[in-house]
Design a protein around this motif. Sequence first.
Motif, mmCIF file in Angstrom:
data_model
loop_
_atom_site.group_PDB
_atom_site.id
_atom_site.type_symbol
_atom_site.label_atom_id
_atom_site.label_comp_id
_atom_site.label_asym_id
_atom_site.label_seq_id
_atom_site.Cartn_x
_atom_site.Cartn_y
_atom_site.Cartn_z
ATOM 1 N N LEU A 37 33.006 29.408 3.065
ATOM 2 C CA LEU A 37 33.666 29.121 1.877
ATOM 3 C C LEU A 37 32.834 28.945 0.523
ATOM 4 C CD1 LEU A 37 36.347 26.748 3.264
ATOM 5 C CD2 LEU A 37 36.612 29.002 2.402
ATOM 6 N N LEU A 40 32.334 32.429 -0.535
ATOM 7 C CA LEU A 40 33.585 32.997 -1.124
ATOM 8 C C LEU A 40 33.638 32.342 -2.530
ATOM 9 C CD1 LEU A 40 36.146 34.503 -0.703
ATOM 10 C CD2 LEU A 40 37.204 32.358 0.174
ATOM 11 N N ALA A 41 33.518 31.242 -2.627
ATOM 12 C CA ALA A 41 33.741 30.473 -4.157
ATOM 13 C C ALA A 41 33.072 31.040 -5.121
ATOM 14 C CB ALA A 41 33.793 28.864 -3.989
ATOM 15 N N LEU A 46 35.459 31.243 -7.912
ATOM 16 C CA LEU A 46 36.520 30.225 -7.779
ATOM 17 C C LEU A 46 35.926 28.894 -8.190
ATOM 18 C CD1 LEU A 46 37.794 31.315 -4.422
ATOM 19 C CD2 LEU A 46 38.648 32.137 -6.670
ATOM 20 N N LYS A 48 36.828 24.641 -8.051
ATOM 21 C CA LYS A 48 37.375 23.837 -6.756
ATOM 22 C C LYS A 48 38.708 24.081 -6.572
ATOM 23 C CE LYS A 48 33.458 20.401 -6.924
ATOM 24 N NZ LYS A 48 33.308 19.003 -6.997
ATOM 25 N N GLN A 50 40.716 26.440 -7.653
ATOM 26 C CA GLN A 50 41.220 27.783 -7.124
ATOM 27 C C GLN A 50 40.835 27.892 -5.947
ATOM 28 O OE1 GLN A 50 38.868 29.886 -10.164
ATOM 29 N NE2 GLN A 50 40.587 30.530 -11.242
ATOM 30 N N LEU A 51 39.866 27.237 -5.423
ATOM 31 C CA LEU A 51 39.268 27.379 -3.921
ATOM 32 C C LEU A 51 40.130 26.607 -3.136
ATOM 33 C CD1 LEU A 51 37.499 28.279 -1.612
ATOM 34 C CD2 LEU A 51 36.236 26.080 -2.480
ATOM 35 N N VAL A 54 43.433 28.787 -2.581
ATOM 36 C CA VAL A 54 43.051 29.647 -1.586
ATOM 37 C C VAL A 54 43.340 29.092 -0.188
ATOM 38 C CG1 VAL A 54 41.341 30.912 -0.432
ATOM 39 C CG2 VAL A 54 41.642 31.190 -3.031
#
Length: 403
Positions: A37, A40-41, A46, A48, A50-51, A54
Motif C-alpha cells: 500500500l 501504491l500511494a 494518493l 491519505k 484517497q488511499l 481505495v
Amino acid sequence: MASNPSTISGRRMSSRLHCNFFFLAAGIGIGAWASSLPLLAAGVGLNKGQLGTVLLCFALGAIVLMINVGRYIDRVVSNQVLSLCGSVIFGAAFLVIPFIENPIALGGCVFVAGAAFGTLDVAMNTEASQIELETGRHLMSSFHAVFSIGNLAGAFLVGQLIGHGGGLQVCLGAAGLLVVALALSTRMIAPNAAHRSGGLRPEGMPAANTSLDAAQRTLILVLGGIAFLALLAEGGMMDWTAIYMIDILGASESHGAYAFAIFAGAMAGGRLVGDAVTRRVGHVPLIRIGGVLCAVSVAILLFANSAVLSLAALALCGLGVANMVPAVFASAGNVGGAAAGRAISIVTTMGYSGLLLGPALLGFLAQATSLVVSFVLIMLAFLLIAAVTFQLGHRLKQRQAGL
C-alpha cells in the motif's frame, strides 16, 4: 462394496491439500496487498484520504460478494469452482493495478479485487467446513493457520523485493502470479468426490433444502455478532498496537514494529495447535477462553509500563484471538447444515464488517478522546464475546438435543 480405507484416507488428504492451497493463496495475496500500500500511494500520488477511499473500494467489493455468494454455493456452483475463479481473478487484479494511474479506474479495479477475495473467502471456508463434517475432525484452525502463514509470506516477499529495489509492478506482479499459480495448481489435486460437486446435482434428483429456519438464523446471527466483535478487536489490535506502543508507552519505533510481528506470529502459532485444543474443549469453550485471555492481555497492556511486558501481553492476545474466528466459522457451518454456504456467508459478512469498520471506529474514538479509551473498548468487546458464549453454548446444546 466397502471402500478401501487407504483410498478414503488418500481422498481426505487430497481434499485438505486442495483447500490449503486456496487458504495459502488468499493469505499471500492479502499480506502482499497490505505491504504494498505505501508503494501504491506513492506511485499513484494518493493522499491519505484517497488511499482510504481505495481501501473502501476493496472492502465494498468484498462485502457485496460475501453477502451474495453463499446462495450460489448451496444451489448452483460448487465451492471449488468459486474458490478457483475468485483466486485467479484476485491474483490477476494484482497484475493490472500497478499500471492504472487514474484514481477512478484504480478504485474500480480494487473493487474487483475485493469482490474476488470475498468470493474466495466464503468459498474456501465453506469447503473447509464441509471437510470437517466429512472427516469428523476439527480442522478449521489449521486452515486458518495456513492463511496466517500466507500473510507473513506475502509481507516477507514484498519486503525482500523492495529491499532489492523492486517497485509496485514487481511486488504486486510477483504476488499476483504466485496467487494464480497456487490456484491453478489445485487442478492437479482431486478434491473429495463427496463435496466436489457442491450444488451440481444429477438431473431429476431433488434439491436439498438450503434455507435456514428461524432457529438456525438466530444462532447464525449470534455467531455473526461474535465474529463482528472478534474481528473488530483483532483489526484494532493489528492496526493500532504499534502506535499505542510508541505514543502511549513511549517505546521506540523498532519496538512498535516488533509489536505487529509478535501479535501476528502468535496468531499463526496458536492456529497451528488450535485443532488439537478444539478436540479437547470444543468450539464454544474455545471462543470463551479466547475472549477471557484477550481481555486479560489487553488489561495488562493498559496498565503496563514496560515494553517487554507489553510485548508479552500482545503474544498472549495473539494466542487468545487466534482460534476465535475459525471456531465461529466452523460452528456456523455445523449449524447451517445443507445451507452451510449461506450460513458462512452471513457470518463472514458480519465478521469482516467488524474488521473493516473497527480500525476506523477506534481511530475516530482515539481522535475524540485518547487511544487508551479505544483499547478499553477492545477489552470490553472481548469480555462481551466471553459472556455471550454461555447463552450460545446453551442454545447449541438444545439444538443438538432436538436433532
